[in-house]
Design a protein around this motif. Sequence first.
Motif, PDB file in Angstrom:
ATOM      1  N   LYS A   3       6.220  48.362   9.499  1.00 34.60           N
ATOM      2  CA  LYS A   3       6.453  47.348  10.511  1.00 34.60           C
ATOM      3  C   LYS A   3       7.044  48.010  11.755  1.00 34.60           C
ATOM      4  N   GLN A   4       6.441  47.723  12.887  1.00 34.60           N
ATOM      5  CA  GLN A   4       6.912  48.322  14.118  1.00 34.60           C
ATOM      6  C   GLN A   4       7.285  47.261  15.113  1.00 34.60           C
ATOM      7  N   ASN A   5       8.226  47.634  15.940  1.00 35.58           N
ATOM      8  CA  ASN A   5       8.670  46.732  16.979  1.00 35.58           C
ATOM      9  C   ASN A   5       8.151  47.266  18.316  1.00 35.58           C
ATOM     10  N   ILE A   6       6.984  46.719  18.729  1.00 36.56           N
ATOM     11  CA  ILE A   6       6.381  47.170  19.980  1.00 36.56           C
ATOM     12  C   ILE A   6       6.563  46.105  21.043  1.00 36.56           C
ATOM     13  N   VAL A   7       7.006  46.525  22.214  1.00 41.49           N
ATOM     14  CA  VAL A   7       7.200  45.570  23.297  1.00 41.49           C
ATOM     15  C   VAL A   7       6.265  45.909  24.455  1.00 41.49           C
ATOM     16  N   ILE A   8       5.561  44.881  24.926  1.00 40.42           N
ATOM     17  CA  ILE A   8       4.710  45.025  26.103  1.00 40.42           C
ATOM     18  C   ILE A   8       5.498  44.475  27.287  1.00 40.42           C
ATOM     19  N   ILE A   9       5.701  45.310  28.288  1.00 41.21           N
ATOM     20  CA  ILE A   9       6.517  44.890  29.431  1.00 41.21           C
ATOM     21  C   ILE A   9       5.779  43.835  30.247  1.00 41.21           C
ATOM     22  N   ASP A  10       6.455  42.735  30.479  1.00 38.62           N
ATOM     23  CA  ASP A  10       5.878  41.617  31.221  1.00 38.62           C
ATOM     24  C   ASP A  10       6.451  41.619  32.632  1.00 38.62           C
ATOM     25  N   TYR A  11       5.606  41.889  33.620  1.00 33.55           N
ATOM     26  CA  TYR A  11       6.067  41.758  35.011  1.00 33.55           C
ATOM     27  C   TYR A  11       4.986  41.076  35.847  1.00 33.55           C
ATOM     28  N   GLU A  12       4.271  40.153  35.199  1.00 31.75           N
ATOM     29  CA  GLU A  12       3.268  39.313  35.855  1.00 31.75           C
ATOM     30  C   GLU A  12       2.096  40.123  36.397  1.00 31.75           C
ATOM     31  N   ALA A  13       1.874  41.321  35.833  1.00 33.44           N
ATOM     32  CA  ALA A  13       0.782  42.153  36.358  1.00 33.44           C
ATOM     33  C   ALA A  13      -0.362  42.250  35.349  1.00 33.44           C
ATOM     34  N   GLY A  14      -0.959  41.134  35.066  1.00 34.18           N
ATOM     35  CA  GLY A  14      -2.223  41.086  34.334  1.00 34.18           C
ATOM     36  C   GLY A  14      -2.229  41.535  32.887  1.00 34.18           C
ATOM     37  N   ASN A  15      -3.361  41.609  32.362  1.00 27.03           N
ATOM     38  CA  ASN A  15      -3.838  42.042  31.039  1.00 27.03           C
ATOM     39  C   ASN A  15      -2.852  42.205  29.869  1.00 27.03           C
ATOM     40  N   VAL A  16      -1.676  41.588  29.911  1.00 29.55           N
ATOM     41  CA  VAL A  16      -0.760  41.739  28.783  1.00 29.55           C
ATOM     42  C   VAL A  16      -1.335  41.125  27.513  1.00 29.55           C
ATOM     43  N   GLN A  17      -2.018  39.993  27.668  1.00 29.89           N
ATOM     44  CA  GLN A  17      -2.538  39.295  26.500  1.00 29.89           C
ATOM     45  C   GLN A  17      -3.583  40.147  25.768  1.00 29.89           C
ATOM     46  N   SER A  18      -4.451  40.810  26.533  1.00 27.15           N
ATOM     47  CA  SER A  18      -5.484  41.597  25.857  1.00 27.15           C
ATOM     48  C   SER A  18      -4.892  42.824  25.154  1.00 27.15           C
ATOM     49  N   VAL A  19      -3.797  43.358  25.685  1.00 27.38           N
ATOM     50  CA  VAL A  19      -3.119  44.461  24.998  1.00 27.38           C
ATOM     51  C   VAL A  19      -2.515  43.962  23.683  1.00 27.38           C
ATOM     52  N   LYS A  20      -1.909  42.788  23.762  1.00 26.25           N
ATOM     53  CA  LYS A  20      -1.311  42.195  22.552  1.00 26.25           C
ATOM     54  C   LYS A  20      -2.385  41.957  21.480  1.00 26.25           C
ATOM     55  N   TYR A  21      -3.517  41.406  21.894  1.00 22.28           N
ATOM     56  CA  TYR A  21      -4.608  41.158  20.942  1.00 22.28           C
ATOM     57  C   TYR A  21      -5.114  42.466  20.331  1.00 22.28           C
ATOM     58  N   ALA A  22      -5.220  43.508  21.164  1.00 18.53           N
ATOM     59  CA  ALA A  22      -5.709  44.802  20.660  1.00 18.53           C
ATOM     60  C   ALA A  22      -4.766  45.343  19.590  1.00 18.53           C
ATOM     61  N   LEU A  23      -3.452  45.191  19.814  1.00 18.29           N
ATOM     62  CA  LEU A  23      -2.474  45.657  18.817  1.00 18.29           C
ATOM     63  C   LEU A  23      -2.557  44.817  17.547  1.00 18.29           C
ATOM     64  N   GLU A  24      -2.767  43.505  17.730  1.00 17.46           N
ATOM     65  CA  GLU A  24      -2.900  42.626  16.552  1.00 17.46           C
ATOM     66  C   GLU A  24      -4.098  43.022  15.696  1.00 17.46           C
ATOM     67  N   ARG A  25      -5.178  43.442  16.362  1.00 11.07           N
ATOM     68  CA  ARG A  25      -6.351  43.882  15.604  1.00 11.07           C
ATOM     69  C   ARG A  25      -6.032  45.120  14.764  1.00 11.07           C
ATOM     70  N   LEU A  26      -4.996  45.879  15.203  1.00  8.21           N
ATOM     71  CA  LEU A  26      -4.566  47.056  14.434  1.00  8.21           C
ATOM     72  C   LEU A  26      -3.461  46.694  13.448  1.00  8.21           C
ATOM     73  N   GLY A  27      -3.180  45.421  13.322  1.00  9.97           N
ATOM     74  CA  GLY A  27      -2.187  44.965  12.351  1.00  9.97           C
ATOM     75  C   GLY A  27      -0.756  45.060  12.838  1.00  9.97           C
ATOM     76  N   VAL A  28      -0.548  45.196  14.142  1.00  8.77           N
ATOM     77  CA  VAL A  28       0.800  45.312  14.686  1.00  8.77           C
ATOM     78  C   VAL A  28       1.085  44.117  15.584  1.00  8.77           C
ATOM     79  N   ASN A  29       2.204  43.489  15.352  1.00  2.89           N
ATOM     80  CA  ASN A  29       2.584  42.374  16.204  1.00  2.89           C
ATOM     81  C   ASN A  29       3.414  42.902  17.370  1.00  2.89           C
ATOM     82  N   ALA A  30       3.069  42.526  18.573  1.00  5.70           N
ATOM     83  CA  ALA A  30       3.816  43.010  19.736  1.00  5.70           C
ATOM     84  C   ALA A  30       4.444  41.844  20.466  1.00  5.70           C
ATOM     85  N   GLU A  31       5.592  42.122  21.051  1.00 10.20           N
ATOM     86  CA  GLU A  31       6.286  41.096  21.810  1.00 10.20           C
ATOM     87  C   GLU A  31       6.089  41.370  23.304  1.00 10.20           C
ATOM     88  N   ILE A  32       5.821  40.312  24.048  1.00 11.57           N
ATOM     89  CA  ILE A  32       5.686  40.450  25.503  1.00 11.57           C
ATOM     90  C   ILE A  32       7.012  40.044  26.113  1.00 11.57           C
TER      91      ILE A  32
END
Lengths: 196, 251
Positions: A3-32
């Motif tokens: 289990k990993q704690n990955i954080v995607i930095i949110d600063y209103e600059a696009g594509n965060v959701q697609s990064v999160k989905y890509a990580l989910e496809r690898l079985g990792v849950n990421a927090e924005i």
Amino acid sequence: MEKQNIVIIDYEAGNVQSVKYALERLGVNAEISNCEKTIRQADKVIFPGVGEAAWAMKKLKETGLDQLIPQLKQPVLGICLGMQLMCAHSEEGNTKGLGLFPVNTLKFPAEDKVPHMGWNQIRQLKGKLFEGIETESYAYFVHSYYVPLNEYATAETHYIKSFSASLQKDNFYACQFHPEKSGDIGQAILNNFIKL
Amino acid sequence: MLAKRIIPCLDIKDGRTVKGINFVDLKDAGDPVELAKAYAERGADELVFLDITATHEKRKTLLELVEKVAKVLTIPFTVGGGINSCEDVAQILKAGADKIAINSSAVRCPELITELANRFGSQCVVLAVDACETQEGWEVYLNGGRIPTGIKLFDWLKEAERRGAGEILFTSMNHDGTKNGFANEALAEISEMLNIPLIASGGAGNMHHFADVFTKGKADAALAASVFHYKEIEIPELKNYLKSEDIPVRL
């Protein structure tokens, strides 16, 4: 997978959701998140970015993220504009960057269509991010500015000229292309980042 | 080398895939999420979803679909149809789309291109245009090719580029549905006139047409629907053929 704690930095600059989905496809849950504490405590941090450099830097400064990111000790992966903002300066909006890589981001000369948009090959692959990735593999790019080749380049691509497709220095990793949109190759590169 | 892109287009009505022949006679061609996944696995470089219902009530259905697609798809995708405002675009991008395509709303209000480019970046703004060649030259049409505007195609495309469109998706109504090949002459002229990528649409019938659209038509990407949906052309076979013709493709 651990289990990993990955954080995607949110600063209103696009594509965060697609990064999160890509990580989910690898079985990792990421927090924005844009919360300093959450980002500091992450095992790994992803610094995405789509948009205009000066505007994005302004957003980072408003939340103090411009001070925080350079202090991070865990692996950090900048994507696209994220990578360009990790450099010293960008010609886009004459913007001072975070200075993690001592190189400048330049505008493509108008010798061909700009943006450089679509699938292009990556080569001269080095380092852990590209373990198991074959040279000349295709990755998906969308950008109008580029980081010239330099001593920190761990992958290169050619469009109008050869430039850095990826950079690494200490715990800071960066891709000009979008691994979250680069098919199986992109998934494998993200998986390598997760495994760091 | 930058690869030429092959883009299947999925026309969506009420959350299902359909394909119009000459913009009418809709036929069900399957579940969009399953189709999207299958296309990505077979080597499609990108996907375009056109919501041809796009009424206000159906908007929620589309957003749910965009989210479902974004979760499974590892390649970029564009959503178009019924987009009228920055708010529409914000919702679609938030649901996980990479780009949006605008058509009629941009003709009615060209300022929308500028607004979207400034707010979301040119890279996600695709200007779609349906045009028909008559004795007076190429003219822009609205509402899926039903209403003539009197606007000259080339003037409109130059304006769209100047306003910040990141890419052009050009459908020739003279060629769409004919399966006789793309509008290569007009495409080549547009591609040389503009400094942004050009997606060709309308007329794909066989693999040679794709080779022609990249060589003669100088397009950066080619879009088609029914030839892919009904497996008249398989993408891996198409790409192998293009490679054998020295056209750069992602294999």
